[in-house]
Design a protein around this motif. Structure first.
Motif, PDB file in Angstrom:
ATOM      1  N   ALA A 203      30.183  34.257  31.386  1.00  0.00           N
ATOM      2  CA  ALA A 203      30.055  32.727  31.007  1.00  0.00           C
ATOM      3  C   ALA A 203      31.584  32.244  30.598  1.00  0.00           C
ATOM      4  O   ALA A 203      31.963  31.148  30.961  1.00  0.00           O
ATOM      5  N   THR A 204      32.144  33.096  29.702  1.00  0.00           N
ATOM      6  CA  THR A 204      33.691  32.870  29.351  1.00  0.00           C
ATOM      7  C   THR A 204      34.349  32.633  30.433  1.00  0.00           C
ATOM      8  O   THR A 204      35.125  31.573  30.374  1.00  0.00           O
ATOM      9  N   GLY A 205      34.459  33.387  31.261  1.00  0.00           N
ATOM     10  CA  GLY A 205      35.340  33.494  32.475  1.00  0.00           C
ATOM     11  C   GLY A 205      34.990  32.194  33.388  1.00  0.00           C
ATOM     12  O   GLY A 205      36.096  31.505  33.745  1.00  0.00           O
ATOM     13  N   TRP A 206      33.653  31.741  33.635  1.00  0.00           N
ATOM     14  CA  TRP A 206      33.463  30.715  34.349  1.00  0.00           C
ATOM     15  C   TRP A 206      33.824  29.450  33.663  1.00  0.00           C
ATOM     16  O   TRP A 206      34.248  28.403  34.261  1.00  0.00           O
ATOM     17  N   PHE A 207      33.569  29.435  32.332  1.00  0.00           N
ATOM     18  CA  PHE A 207      33.793  28.310  31.695  1.00  0.00           C
ATOM     19  C   PHE A 207      35.513  27.997  31.811  1.00  0.00           C
ATOM     20  O   PHE A 207      36.017  26.883  32.019  1.00  0.00           O
ATOM     21  N   ALA A 208      36.215  29.098  31.666  1.00  0.00           N
ATOM     22  CA  ALA A 208      37.708  29.146  31.701  1.00  0.00           C
ATOM     23  C   ALA A 208      38.142  28.549  32.992  1.00  0.00           C
ATOM     24  O   ALA A 208      39.114  27.655  33.096  1.00  0.00           O
ATOM     25  N   LEU A 209      37.380  28.890  34.191  1.00  0.00           N
ATOM     26  CA  LEU A 209      37.997  28.568  35.450  1.00  0.00           C
ATOM     27  C   LEU A 209      37.552  27.218  35.632  1.00  0.00           C
ATOM     28  O   LEU A 209      38.539  26.347  36.193  1.00  0.00           O
ATOM     29  N   GLY A 210      36.413  26.775  35.100  1.00  0.00           N
ATOM     30  CA  GLY A 210      36.184  25.125  34.924  1.00  0.00           C
ATOM     31  C   GLY A 210      37.207  24.564  34.335  1.00  0.00           C
ATOM     32  O   GLY A 210      37.502  23.258  34.761  1.00  0.00           O
ATOM     33  N   SER A 211      37.548  24.941  33.315  1.00  0.00           N
ATOM     34  CA  SER A 211      38.544  24.062  32.429  1.00  0.00           C
ATOM     35  C   SER A 211      40.072  23.830  33.376  1.00  0.00           C
ATOM     36  O   SER A 211      40.425  22.976  33.333  1.00  0.00           O
ATOM     37  N   LEU A 212      40.197  25.092  34.141  1.00  0.00           N
ATOM     38  CA  LEU A 212      41.502  25.225  34.945  1.00  0.00           C
ATOM     39  C   LEU A 212      41.279  23.924  36.069  1.00  0.00           C
ATOM     40  O   LEU A 212      42.087  23.328  36.302  1.00  0.00           O
ATOM     41  N   TYR A 213      40.132  23.977  36.477  1.00  0.00           N
ATOM     42  CA  TYR A 213      39.728  23.068  37.798  1.00  0.00           C
ATOM     43  C   TYR A 213      39.838  21.563  37.217  1.00  0.00           C
ATOM     44  O   TYR A 213      40.143  20.632  37.924  1.00  0.00           O
ATOM     45  N   ASP A 214      39.405  21.379  35.990  1.00  0.00           N
ATOM     46  CA  ASP A 214      39.347  20.256  35.299  1.00  0.00           C
ATOM     47  C   ASP A 214      40.653  19.747  35.011  1.00  0.00           C
ATOM     48  O   ASP A 214      41.270  18.453  35.402  1.00  0.00           O
TER      49      ASP A 214
ATOM     50  N   GLN B 221      48.132  38.396  41.597  1.00  0.00           N
ATOM     51  CA  GLN B 221      47.317  39.225  41.130  1.00  0.00           C
ATOM     52  C   GLN B 221      47.998  40.128  40.175  1.00  0.00           C
ATOM     53  O   GLN B 221      47.410  40.534  39.051  1.00  0.00           O
ATOM     54  N   GLU B 222      49.164  40.656  40.613  1.00  0.00           N
ATOM     55  CA  GLU B 222      50.142  41.645  39.561  1.00  0.00           C
ATOM     56  C   GLU B 222      50.298  40.781  38.470  1.00  0.00           C
ATOM     57  O   GLU B 222      50.233  41.710  37.401  1.00  0.00           O
ATOM     58  N   SER B 223      50.795  39.477  38.404  1.00  0.00           N
ATOM     59  CA  SER B 223      51.412  38.975  37.302  1.00  0.00           C
ATOM     60  C   SER B 223      50.366  38.478  36.366  1.00  0.00           C
ATOM     61  O   SER B 223      50.608  38.653  35.123  1.00  0.00           O
ATOM     62  N   TYR B 224      49.344  37.864  36.626  1.00  0.00           N
ATOM     63  CA  TYR B 224      48.077  37.545  35.909  1.00  0.00           C
ATOM     64  C   TYR B 224      46.851  38.087  36.099  1.00  0.00           C
ATOM     65  O   TYR B 224      45.924  37.640  35.202  1.00  0.00           O
ATOM     66  N   GLY B 225      46.492  39.386  36.571  1.00  0.00           N
ATOM     67  CA  GLY B 225      45.396  40.178  36.752  1.00  0.00           C
ATOM     68  C   GLY B 225      44.981  40.393  35.360  1.00  0.00           C
ATOM     69  O   GLY B 225      43.820  40.277  35.025  1.00  0.00           O
ATOM     70  N   ASP B 226      46.052  40.912  34.653  1.00  0.00           N
ATOM     71  CA  ASP B 226      45.392  41.192  33.145  1.00  0.00           C
ATOM     72  C   ASP B 226      44.980  40.238  32.500  1.00  0.00           C
ATOM     73  O   ASP B 226      43.945  40.466  31.467  1.00  0.00           O
ATOM     74  N   ALA B 227      45.537  39.115  32.396  1.00  0.00           N
ATOM     75  CA  ALA B 227      45.040  37.857  31.585  1.00  0.00           C
ATOM     76  C   ALA B 227      43.783  37.400  32.137  1.00  0.00           C
ATOM     77  O   ALA B 227      42.846  37.066  31.128  1.00  0.00           O
ATOM     78  N   ALA B 228      43.588  37.523  33.337  1.00  0.00           N
ATOM     79  CA  ALA B 228      42.349  37.268  33.880  1.00  0.00           C
ATOM     80  C   ALA B 228      40.891  38.200  33.544  1.00  0.00           C
ATOM     81  O   ALA B 228      40.067  37.634  33.008  1.00  0.00           O
ATOM     82  N   ARG B 229      41.420  39.460  33.320  1.00  0.00           N
ATOM     83  CA  ARG B 229      40.737  40.412  32.903  1.00  0.00           C
ATOM     84  C   ARG B 229      40.248  40.398  31.489  1.00  0.00           C
ATOM     85  O   ARG B 229      39.007  40.352  31.130  1.00  0.00           O
ATOM     86  N   ALA B 230      41.238  39.892  30.808  1.00  0.00           N
ATOM     87  CA  ALA B 230      41.164  39.480  29.145  1.00  0.00           C
ATOM     88  C   ALA B 230      40.058  38.355  29.181  1.00  0.00           C
ATOM     89  O   ALA B 230      39.261  38.541  28.286  1.00  0.00           O
ATOM     90  N   ILE B 231      40.281  37.452  29.719  1.00  0.00           N
ATOM     91  CA  ILE B 231      39.369  36.116  29.644  1.00  0.00           C
ATOM     92  C   ILE B 231      38.058  36.362  30.186  1.00  0.00           C
ATOM     93  O   ILE B 231      37.124  35.734  29.455  1.00  0.00           O
ATOM     94  N   VAL B 232      37.807  37.042  31.360  1.00  0.00           N
ATOM     95  CA  VAL B 232      36.529  37.386  31.800  1.00  0.00           C
ATOM     96  C   VAL B 232      35.843  38.106  30.682  1.00  0.00           C
ATOM     97  O   VAL B 232      34.552  37.994  30.341  1.00  0.00           O
ATOM     98  N   ALA B 233      36.662  39.073  30.077  1.00  0.00           N
ATOM     99  CA  ALA B 233      35.972  39.832  28.740  1.00  0.00           C
ATOM    100  C   ALA B 233      35.960  39.258  27.565  1.00  0.00           C
ATOM    101  O   ALA B 233      35.235  39.676  26.464  1.00  0.00           O
TER     102      ALA B 233
END
Length: 341
Positions: free
Chosen positions: A109-120, A67-79
């Motif tokens: 929508a962007t965040g869910w797509f990114a998460l789906g791509s990671l699961y893929d 969470q500390e290492s990648y939280g900023d990256a996750a928030r950027a993707i969601v935005a």
């Protein structure tokens, strides 16, 4: 680790405050206060126990670090922004967990797509499908999310094109008729599913735009292979075996397979079915082929394995019928007799 220590300190201070207030009110009311020390002691015990239990959970520490290492990256993707960190610097599994947590608070929508791509990427088609559907719920016009959903449905079907996946791909092609990614996904999955007319159409569409160079050569080979497979499909469309089980209990699971003579590993084709009675006739059609159709000069054998347990896996089938030569084109079902191995 620091947040857990801070929580324990807060609990201790809260316990001490409550004890001090209880003691003051008790004195005003003239009640005894000698047993009041139990309140802060209980709070202290709970705080220490909570710290120790949570602090010793190996997954909690890793989760907090991610969470500390990648939280900023996750928030950027969601935005909808590009994260400061390169994708190669972020482990896919860790990023999926952090992004999932962020999306539970701020879905996009962007965040869910990114998460789906990671699961893929992680080979989890069921989770990919769920994320793609959530992305489409927020942005139904997203071409990339429709294709991600199609890919997940194809992966769930063992890499083969099915009708739900085809509908998603067709949605894209109706709007972008020259979308190479959609055509390639359609073509490759149709080829694996034995839908060779669809595959041939796909190769031809791709070749119409990429006929030159190495890409054109690869596409022509794909087209030639699909045409050859279509020509061979009639030979393998309906092969059958009559399986006898002398003195064997019926109601179990029967596996009939076709493989190249002398080979091992994954068979060319296989079918599994529950046997209500012996003898049992089993037919293998195009959908039962796990690999490409072999050439005309390939020597093939057909065999069977059986287990009295219904719904069992093939590795539990200890009763077998040794493979016998398979002559093509087939005129009558091959006779196989099961016996304990």
């Amino acid at each position: 680790m620091m947040w857990m220590l801070a929580a324990a300190v807060v609990l201790l201070l809260l316990g001490a405050s409550l004890w001090w207030q209880w003691r003051r009110e008790a004195r005003r009311a003239g009640r005894p206060t000698s047993g009041g020390i139990g309140i802060p002691l209980i709070v202290m015990v709970l705080a220490v126990a909570g710290y120790l239990l949570v602090g010793k959970n190996e997954h909690t520490v890793a989760w907090l670090e991610h969470q500390e290492s990648y939280g900023d990256a996750a928030r950027a993707i969601v935005a909808g922004r590009a994260p400061d960190m390169a994708a190669a610097e972020i482990p896919a599994g860790a990023m999926a967990r952090v992004l999932q947590s962020q999306l539970s608070r701020t879905p996009s929508a962007t965040g869910w797509f990114a998460l789906g791509s990671l699961y893929d990427q992680l080979g989890a088609p069921a989770q990919t499908e769920e994320a793609a559907r959530k992305s489409l719920a927020l942005d139904p016009q997203s071409t990339t999310s429709h294709l991600l959903l199609a890919r997940a449905l194809i992966e769930k079907a063992g890499g083969k094109l099915n009708e739900p996946a085809r509908e998603e791909i067709q949605w894209v092609l109706d709007r972008e008729p020259t979308h190479d990614g959609a055509w390639m996904l359609l073509t490759m999955s149709a080829d694996r599913a034995g839908q060779f007319d669809v595959a041939i159409s796909g190769w031809e569409s791709l070749l119409s735009r990429h006929e030159n160079g190495e890409t054109g050569d690869l596409l022509r080979r794909g087209l030639e292979n699909s045409r050859m497979q279509k020509a061979r499909q009639g030979v393998f469309a309906s092969l059958s075996a009559e399986v006898s089980g002398n003195n064997l209990p019926a109601g179990g699971t029967l596996f009939v397979y076709i493989r190249e003579q002398g080979s091992s590993g994954q068979p060319l084709a296989a079918r599994r079915q529950v046997v209500p009675a012996f003898p049992a006739t089993v037919s293998l059609s195009a959908e039962n082929w796990l690999q490409a159709y072999p050439s005309e000069d390939t020597d093939l054998v057909i065999g069977a394995r059986y287990t009295p347990a219904p719904g069992a896996a093939v590795d539990q089938a200890m009763i077998g019928a040794g493979p016998v030569p398979l002559s093509l084109p087939q005129q009558t079902p091959v006779s196989l007799t099961l016996s304990a191995q």
